[in-house]
Design an enzyme around this catalytic site. Structure first.
Site, short mmCIF file in Angstrom:
data_model
loop_
_atom_site.label_atom_id
_atom_site.label_comp_id
_atom_site.label_asym_id
_atom_site.label_seq_id
_atom_site.Cartn_x
_atom_site.Cartn_y
_atom_site.Cartn_z
CB ILE A 17 -0.95 -0.01 1.21
CG1 ILE A 17 -2.03 -1.09 1.04
CG2 ILE A 17 -1.60 1.36 1.41
CD1 ILE A 17 -2.93 -1.26 2.25
CG ASN A 85 1.98 2.89 4.61
OD1 ASN A 85 0.85 2.41 4.56
ND2 ASN A 85 3.06 2.25 4.16
CE1 TYR A 150 -0.44 -3.85 12.24
CE2 TYR A 150 -2.81 -4.25 12.39
CZ TYR A 150 -1.71 -3.75 11.70
OH TYR A 150 -1.90 -3.14 10.49
N GLY A 180 -9.37 -1.46 4.52
CA GLY A 180 -9.87 -2.79 4.82
C GLY A 180 -9.01 -3.83 4.11
#
Length: 246
Positions: A17, A85, A150, A180
């Site tokens: 991503i 990120n 996490y 998602g």
């Protein structure tokens, strides 16, 4: 691209991503610096392919984070966009989780964005503004088994987002982008989505009937850093095809 084009910094910006976010910012006209932790050759290959500048930094090490920030400020100036990120998973049942498992995940996913934002924020404020996007996770809102470190790190990141939105307002906007299920190599391997039966089971939970793409997440980032979101700060944007609807 000219040297006076706005600057964007993306952590974990050379794969998955993060690479999609770096590439999108580059196409939007930003000089884009992508931070990576390891595998310099792969990072450089991604940089060459998308026109990025890469800088190594271990987000779990505050001294490494501040050194990278100093280098970027000295060579490129303050960022107009900062995307936190980078993140890691070390999944184990709670009673088997070691202190190192806890610290690595918390230090990378939560302390890393704290230190990097603190390093850049004064320059961003002095420059007259900017946008920070923290990339969260659905497990920061809904817990899951074997991921207490996490989930805690991403829940903390969501609250960090809101606190920073208060303290850096009105000059810097801060929001949390929450992907998602997104089609990356890591996701496919982790959830065994190359198995048609496993993929079909996952799709029954997603009203849009597909796994998200990295472009879907990059589209959301484009909104959050652009003028159409000029009155949006301290918010979470969940991009999950309707899977959770929080």
């Amino acid at each position: 691209m000219t040297d006076n084009a706005p600057l964007a910094v993306v952590t974990g910006g050379t794969r998955g991503i993060g690479l999609a976010l770096s590439a999108r910012l580059r196409r939007l006209g930003y000089r884009t610096v992508a931070l990576y932790r390891s595998d310099k050759d792969a990072a450089q290959e991604a940089a060459d392919r998308h026109g990025l500048t890469v800088v190594r930094a271990d987000l779990a090490d505050s001294s490494s984070v501040h050194a990278a920030a100093r280098q970027i400020l000295a060579e490129h100036g303050p960022p107009e966009v900062l995307v936190n990120n980078a993140g890691i998973n070390i999944d184990r049942p709670f009673l088997e989780l070691t202190e190192d498992d806890w610290r690595q995940v918390i230090d990378t996913n939560l302390s890393g964005p704290f230190h990097l934002t603190q390093a850049f924020a004064p320059a961003m404020l002095d420059a007259g503004g900017g946008t920070i996007v923290n990339v969260g996770a659905t497990t920061g809102i809904r817990p899951r088994l074997n991921g207490v470190n996490y989930a805690a790190s991403k829940a903390g990141l969501l609250q960090l987002t809101k606190c920073l939105a208060l303290e850096l307002a009105p000059t810097v906007r801060v929001n949390c982008l929450i992907p998602g299920m997104t089609e990356t190599q890591e996701l496919v391997e982790r959830f065994r989505l190359d198995d048609p039966e496993r993929r079909a089971a996952v799709l029954t939970e997603i009203p849009q009937d597909r796994i998200g793409t990295t472009d879907d997440i990059a589209d959301a980032l484009e909104y959050l850093v652009g003028p159409l979101s000029r009155y949006v700060t301290g918010q979470k944007l969940i991009v999950d095809g309707g899977q959770f609807m929080w």
